[in-house]
Scaffold this active site. Structure first.
Site, PDB file in Angstrom:
ATOM      1  N   HIS A  18       0.831  -1.201   0.000  1.00  0.00           N
ATOM      2  CA  HIS A  18       0.000   0.000   0.000  1.00  0.00           C
ATOM      3  C   HIS A  18       0.874   1.263   0.000  1.00  0.00           C
ATOM      4  O   HIS A  18       0.505   2.273  -0.589  1.00  0.00           O
ATOM      5  CB  HIS A  18      -0.953  -0.004   1.197  1.00  0.00           C
ATOM      6  N   ASP A 125      -6.821   5.203   2.835  1.00  0.00           N
ATOM      7  CA  ASP A 125      -6.787   3.879   2.217  1.00  0.00           C
ATOM      8  C   ASP A 125      -8.172   3.272   2.413  1.00  0.00           C
ATOM      9  O   ASP A 125      -8.871   3.620   3.375  1.00  0.00           O
ATOM     10  CB  ASP A 125      -5.748   3.055   2.999  1.00  0.00           C
ATOM     11  N   THR A 147      -5.904   0.870  -3.505  1.00  0.00           N
ATOM     12  CA  THR A 147      -4.629   0.508  -4.146  1.00  0.00           C
ATOM     13  C   THR A 147      -4.834  -0.645  -5.126  1.00  0.00           C
ATOM     14  O   THR A 147      -3.878  -1.134  -5.717  1.00  0.00           O
ATOM     15  CB  THR A 147      -3.593   0.128  -3.070  1.00  0.00           C
ATOM     16  N   ASN A 375      -0.065  -4.172  -7.642  1.00  0.00           N
ATOM     17  CA  ASN A 375       1.146  -3.403  -7.987  1.00  0.00           C
ATOM     18  C   ASN A 375       1.987  -4.186  -8.986  1.00  0.00           C
ATOM     19  O   ASN A 375       2.499  -3.632  -9.955  1.00  0.00           O
ATOM     20  CB  ASN A 375       1.990  -3.118  -6.744  1.00  0.00           C
ATOM     21  N   GLN A 396      -6.535 -10.907  -5.453  1.00  0.00           N
ATOM     22  CA  GLN A 396      -5.622 -11.406  -6.504  1.00  0.00           C
ATOM     23  C   GLN A 396      -6.346 -12.343  -7.478  1.00  0.00           C
ATOM     24  O   GLN A 396      -6.036 -12.379  -8.661  1.00  0.00           O
ATOM     25  CB  GLN A 396      -4.431 -12.120  -5.855  1.00  0.00           C
TER      26      GLN A 396
HETATM   27  O1  LIG Z   1      10.841  -8.973  -3.882  1.00  0.00           O
HETATM   28  C1  LIG Z   1      10.026  -8.063  -4.022  1.00  0.00           C
HETATM   29  C2  LIG Z   1       8.646  -8.248  -3.803  1.00  0.00           C
HETATM   30  C3  LIG Z   1       7.810  -7.171  -3.997  1.00  0.00           C
HETATM   31  N1  LIG Z   1       8.313  -5.954  -4.374  1.00  0.00           N
HETATM   32  C4  LIG Z   1       7.415  -4.822  -4.571  1.00  0.00           C
HETATM   33  O2  LIG Z   1       6.373  -4.884  -3.618  1.00  0.00           O
HETATM   34  C5  LIG Z   1       5.133  -4.564  -4.206  1.00  0.00           C
HETATM   35  C6  LIG Z   1       4.205  -5.743  -4.008  1.00  0.00           C
HETATM   36  O3  LIG Z   1       2.905  -5.342  -4.302  1.00  0.00           O
HETATM   37  P1  LIG Z   1       1.813  -6.328  -4.895  1.00  0.00           P
HETATM   38  O4  LIG Z   1       2.328  -6.965  -6.107  1.00  0.00           O
HETATM   39  O5  LIG Z   1       0.561  -5.548  -5.081  1.00  0.00           O
HETATM   40  O6  LIG Z   1       1.667  -7.461  -3.845  1.00  0.00           O
HETATM   41  P2  LIG Z   1       1.326  -7.453  -2.260  1.00  0.00           P
HETATM   42  O7  LIG Z   1       2.439  -6.941  -1.513  1.00  0.00           O
HETATM   43  O8  LIG Z   1       0.868  -8.826  -1.975  1.00  0.00           O
HETATM   44  O9  LIG Z   1       0.074  -6.437  -2.200  1.00  0.00           O
HETATM   45  C7  LIG Z   1      -1.037  -6.278  -1.359  1.00  0.00           C
HETATM   46  O10 LIG Z   1      -1.597  -5.038  -1.827  1.00  0.00           O
HETATM   47  C8  LIG Z   1      -1.996  -5.039  -3.189  1.00  0.00           C
HETATM   48  C9  LIG Z   1      -2.468  -3.643  -3.517  1.00  0.00           C
HETATM   49  O11 LIG Z   1      -3.539  -3.319  -2.712  1.00  0.00           O
HETATM   50  C10 LIG Z   1      -3.061  -6.082  -3.453  1.00  0.00           C
HETATM   51  O12 LIG Z   1      -3.358  -6.126  -4.827  1.00  0.00           O
HETATM   52  C11 LIG Z   1      -2.571  -7.452  -2.983  1.00  0.00           C
HETATM   53  O13 LIG Z   1      -3.608  -8.414  -3.127  1.00  0.00           O
HETATM   54  C12 LIG Z   1      -2.111  -7.387  -1.538  1.00  0.00           C
HETATM   55  O14 LIG Z   1      -1.594  -8.640  -1.121  1.00  0.00           O
HETATM   56  C13 LIG Z   1       5.394  -4.290  -5.685  1.00  0.00           C
HETATM   57  O15 LIG Z   1       5.469  -2.896  -5.884  1.00  0.00           O
HETATM   58  C14 LIG Z   1       6.752  -4.912  -5.943  1.00  0.00           C
HETATM   59  O16 LIG Z   1       7.520  -4.215  -6.905  1.00  0.00           O
HETATM   60  C15 LIG Z   1       9.647  -5.773  -4.602  1.00  0.00           C
HETATM   61  O17 LIG Z   1      10.100  -4.678  -4.965  1.00  0.00           O
HETATM   62  N2  LIG Z   1      10.465  -6.840  -4.411  1.00  0.00           N
END
Ligand SMILES: O=c1ccn([C@@H]2O[C@H](COP(=O)(O)OP(=O)(O)O[C@H]3O[C@H](CO)[C@@H](O)[C@H](O)[C@H]3O)[C@@H](O)[C@H]2O)c(=O)[nH]1
Length: 497
Positions: A18, A125, A147, A375, A396
């Protein structure tokens, strides 16, 4: 005076997934309104983390300030120093963090009340909707920023509010309130927590409260999506939440991003990728707070290895084990997997965290096996990278549906519990990376990339849809500020509760 009135307060939920879009939204706002100031409010450790995302010498972020609210995780049965979802030992403890986040309410109230002049706008949020009534009481226009994408927000909200699967206990699939009657979801497209929810458990209690508050008290919903990419879902989410919807995506910041200590440096990654042909490497990651099951991890490793496709895989301990613990390759991956991968640079296993944006931006990446966190989806599409979906939780499952429908992804597995067939993984990986269908998906992903770039592009008077949405947000907030009666009745209501 005008300048003072351009102060925006942001309140992201306590999760890396987020923080990233909120920071990116701050950047977009400042691009359009450089004289604005933005204060991001959160707990002390999260403020440190948020600060670490900002490039130290980038003047475009200098109007971003931070305000810290007191929080002690151990007061809420959480491990010490646990302030964000990715530092939890596992997703099971997320409800504790969610419920604990509401304890910030009196501190936030004091903070917001102390601002003089009062800010132009609160951007909350969807999970911090408890802040909306505070803003309304103080006559501060308050919008919710989801988000997630439009379809994801619509599905997630309707499902949690109505738990429609409970009305069809015998049926594997069921209709969803607010969706066209022919639309059905399958039980496997729900997280375990949603499947067993009865409306009174901790997940339902928190999420329903926040969604209802958002629908009843926000002046508008901002979505991290691009109007041209999700046109029909926009109408759907607007109808479900009964709010004006503004699309401000793609919020993918290509600037400096650390956030967490990566398991590998950017330079090392780029050097490794540089040794590979264009679009030949598969990137595998399950986001910031999710992980797959132990047997699934073995099957994924076998399938990817058998495909012969080079890969970068971000690994963390499997579901059911402490996710913050050190990854033990010899325990969780097939024997000798890492060593064989290292030979001839066939594969790179990265513990815990990788510089994802930099990896996806590299020309050697040809596909992304993702849990479909929004994201990740946006980061992938904005670089024209097609995907293999493996949704694990939350919205997801619905993101995976959207990207399949757009034709830029194919789903290989679902959830953390089911059996995963290594042969299927191998086939799907080959199809995406080497097959004709994969080539078509890449072309469609390239078209999405164009639409996403156009949404934030400016050519003289002509502005992309997301830039126009930012303007609309300011106009709405100014109009509400001038209308001192906005608290009583000018905000659309959806009639829930
Ligand atoms: O090794 C890693 C892993 C993740 N990221 C970053 O972390 C973020 C991850 O975001 P996302 O892909 O959305 O996954 P989650 O962290 O699981 O996100 C939560 O938040 C999202 C936005 O609300 C929702 O879509 C998801 O379901 C929820 O689990 C992204 O920007 C990635 O680039 C990194 O840079 N490196």
């Amino acid at each position: 005076m005008e300048q003072e009135r351009q102060h925006i307060v942001m309140l992201p939920f306590m999760a890396q997934g987020h923080f990233i879009p909120f920071l990116s939204l701050a950047r977009l706002i400042l691009r359009r309104h450089p004289s604005s100031t933005i204060t991001i409010v959160n707990t002390p450790l999260n403020i440190l983390s948020l600060r670490s995302f900002l490039p130290p010498d980038d003047p475009s972020y200098s109007p971003v300030h931070f305000a810290s609210l007191p929080f002690a995780s151990s007061d809420h049965n959480l491990p010490p120093n646990t302030e964000s979802s990715d530092s939890l030992p596992g997703i099971d403890s997320l409800p504790l963090l969610m419920l604990a986040s509401e304890s910030l309410s009196p501190h936030f109230d004091r903070f917001l009340s102390s601002l003089d002049p009062s800010p132009l706008l609160l951007l909350a949020d969807i999970f911090t909707s408890w802040s909306l009534p505070i803003a309304r009481r103080l006559q501060i226009p308050a919008f919710t920023f989801s988000t997630c994408g439009a379809f994801g927000t619509a599905s997630f909200s309707s499902l949690w509010l109505h738990l429609p699967h409970r009305l069809h206990p015998e049926s594997p699939s069921f209709p969803v309130p607010g969706f066209p009657p022919s639309f059905r979801l399958h039980r496997s497209q729900m997280s375990h927590y949603m499947r067993v929810a009865d409306g009174h458990d901790a997940w339902s209690t928190f999420l329903r409260r926040q969604i209802r508050l958002c629908f009843s008290s926000a002046a508008a919903l901002l979505c991290n999506t691009v109007a041209e990419v999700e046109p029909s879902a926009l109408r759907l989410v607007g109808e479900i939440c009964q709010l004006p919807v503004l699309t401000v995506g793609p919020l993918v910041d290509s600037g400096h991003r650390s956030g967490r200590e990566p398991g590998i440096g950017v330079a090392e990654c780029v050097e490794w990728l540089g040794a590979h042909r264009p679009a030949s490497v598969l990137y595998i990651s399950f986001g910031s707070q999710n992980t797959i099951g132990a047997a699934q991890m073995m099957a994924l490793a076998e399938g990817v290895e058998a495909s012969g496709v080079p890969f970068i895989w971000v690994v963390r301990t499997p579901a059911g084990f402490d996710m913050t613990a050190e990854f033990e390759a010899e325990r969780w991956l097939p024997e000798g997997f890492e060593e064989r991968a290292a030979q001839g640079r066939r594969g790179l296993v990265v513990p815990r965290w990788a510089p994802q944006v930099e990896i996806l931006s590299h020309g050697a990446i040809g596909g992304f096996l993702t849990h479909c966190g929004w994201n990740s989806v946006q980061e992938s599409l904005s670089r024209g990278v097609p995907m293999i979906g493996w949704p694990l939780a939350s919205e997801q499952f619905y993101n995976s549906m959207v990207i399949e429908e757009i034709g830029v992804a194919v789903e290989v597995a679902r959830g953390v519990q089911g059996d995963v067939d290594a042969r299927k993984v191998e086939r799907v990986v080959r199809m995406l990376m080497q097959g004709e269908k994969g080539r078509e998906m890449k072309e469609k992903a390239a078209r999405c990339e164009e639409m996403m770039m156009a949404a934030v592009a400016e050519d003289g008077e002509k502005k992309g849809s997301s830039l126009r949405a930012v303007e609309e947000m300011f106009e709405m907030a100014y109009a509400m500020k001038q209308d001192t009666a906005f608290e009583i009745g000018t905000i659309p209501k959806n009639g829930i509760e």
